[in-house]
Enzyme design. Structure first.
Site, PDB file in Angstrom:
ATOM      1  N   HIS A  78      -6.786  10.418  -4.245  1.00 49.53           N
ATOM      2  CA  HIS A  78      -7.393   9.174  -3.665  1.00 49.53           C
ATOM      3  C   HIS A  78      -8.732   8.750  -4.249  1.00 49.53           C
ATOM      4  O   HIS A  78      -9.125   7.729  -3.945  1.00 49.53           O
ATOM      5  CB  HIS A  78      -7.620   9.849  -2.072  1.00 49.53           C
ATOM      6  CG  HIS A  78      -7.164   8.799  -0.928  1.00 49.53           C
ATOM      7  ND1 HIS A  78      -6.127   7.868  -1.265  1.00 49.53           N
ATOM      8  CD2 HIS A  78      -7.679   8.650   0.210  1.00 49.53           C
ATOM      9  CE1 HIS A  78      -6.292   7.294  -0.172  1.00 49.53           C
ATOM     10  NE2 HIS A  78      -6.719   7.578   0.817  1.00 49.53           N
ATOM     11  N   ASP A 128      -6.422   3.856  -5.832  1.00 45.29           N
ATOM     12  CA  ASP A 128      -5.129   4.810  -5.956  1.00 45.29           C
ATOM     13  C   ASP A 128      -3.825   3.933  -5.605  1.00 45.29           C
ATOM     14  O   ASP A 128      -3.917   3.122  -4.574  1.00 45.29           O
ATOM     15  CB  ASP A 128      -5.363   5.874  -5.509  1.00 45.29           C
ATOM     16  CG  ASP A 128      -5.283   5.995  -3.974  1.00 45.29           C
ATOM     17  OD1 ASP A 128      -4.395   6.505  -3.511  1.00 45.29           O
ATOM     18  OD2 ASP A 128      -6.334   5.461  -3.335  1.00 45.29           O
ATOM     19  N   ASN A 131      -5.272   2.035   3.182  1.00 44.65           N
ATOM     20  CA  ASN A 131      -6.245   1.839   4.161  1.00 44.65           C
ATOM     21  C   ASN A 131      -7.783   1.282   3.657  1.00 44.65           C
ATOM     22  O   ASN A 131      -8.331   0.513   4.172  1.00 44.65           O
ATOM     23  CB  ASN A 131      -6.410   3.079   4.909  1.00 44.65           C
ATOM     24  CG  ASN A 131      -5.368   3.518   5.838  1.00 44.65           C
ATOM     25  OD1 ASN A 131      -4.541   2.303   6.107  1.00 44.65           O
ATOM     26  ND2 ASN A 131      -5.031   4.589   6.140  1.00 44.65           N
ATOM     27  N   ASN A 155     -11.202   4.931   4.495  1.00 41.06           N
ATOM     28  CA  ASN A 155     -10.891   3.725   5.652  1.00 41.06           C
ATOM     29  C   ASN A 155     -11.956   2.793   6.247  1.00 41.06           C
ATOM     30  O   ASN A 155     -11.675   1.586   6.585  1.00 41.06           O
ATOM     31  CB  ASN A 155     -10.219   4.722   6.978  1.00 41.06           C
ATOM     32  CG  ASN A 155      -9.060   5.415   6.614  1.00 41.06           C
ATOM     33  OD1 ASN A 155      -8.572   5.401   5.467  1.00 41.06           O
ATOM     34  ND2 ASN A 155      -8.661   6.321   7.435  1.00 41.06           N
TER      35      ASN A 155
END
Length: 187
Positions: free
Chosen positions: A19, A91, A112, A66
């Site tokens: 991530h 990513d 997100n 997020n």
């Protein structure tokens, strides 16, 4: 002026995870331009450089993935950066590790961090570079665990190459435009 943001999560426990590949690209670019991404503003670590005569802000939001859009919105608003000059690096679990895909605009594709940015900017009209992080390991893991997992030693050479190509794509977007970068780096 351009804003180049690599997406990721703050904290050492997330370093070198799938991530956080966006942070890795920002760190690579910072090393290349001999700058330190350590200044704190708008819930982000940032630094500035000049690429092809253009002032560029390198940004690593510290809001967790997020909420990345909050930091991007604040930088764009303060510096009056047009949405078309905001380059996002994230990513992508749907691309094999090592592939990069550049798009001029588009949906969040389930990511997100991109959803947050689109919501906060009220636009999806910004270039983005998605870096593939998929591997056979994904089929054996929960998705959240997979994206927060570190890369295996066997994946590192492929990812190092992708980070270099992604950084070159960022420079290409700034100096020659998104279409040129797409033609040169989308594989």
């Amino acid at each position: 002026m351009y804003l180049v943001a690599g997406l990721g999560n703050p904290g050492t426990q997330y370093e070198m995870t799938r991530h956080n590949i966006g942070f890795e690209v920002i760190d690579y670019l910072a090393d290349k331009y001999n700058i330190k991404v350590k200044k704190l503003k708008y819930k982000s670590l940032y630094a500035d450089a000049v690429i092809g005569g253009e002032k560029v802000l390198f940004v690593k939001p510290q809001t967790y993935m997020n909420l990345s859009g909050e930091a991007i919105r604040d930088f764009a608003s303060f510096y009056k950066i047009p949405v078309e000059n905001i380059i996002i690096i994230s990513d992508d679990i749907n691309l094999e590790a090592g592939r990069i895909r550049i798009r001029q605009k588009g949906s969040a594709g389930g990511h997100n961090g991109l959803k947050s940015i689109i919501y906060q900017l009220n636009s999806d009209n910004f270039p983005r570079i998605r870096m593939g992080v998929d591997s056979p390991l994904r089929e054996r893991m929960d998705l959240a665990d997979f994206v927060l997992a570190r890369f295996g030693k066997d994946e590192i050479p492929t990812l190092e190459d992708a980070i270099i190509r992604c950084s070159k794509a960022v420079e290409e977007i700034i100096t020659k435009g998104v279409d040129s970068a797409m033609n040169k780096y989308n594989r």
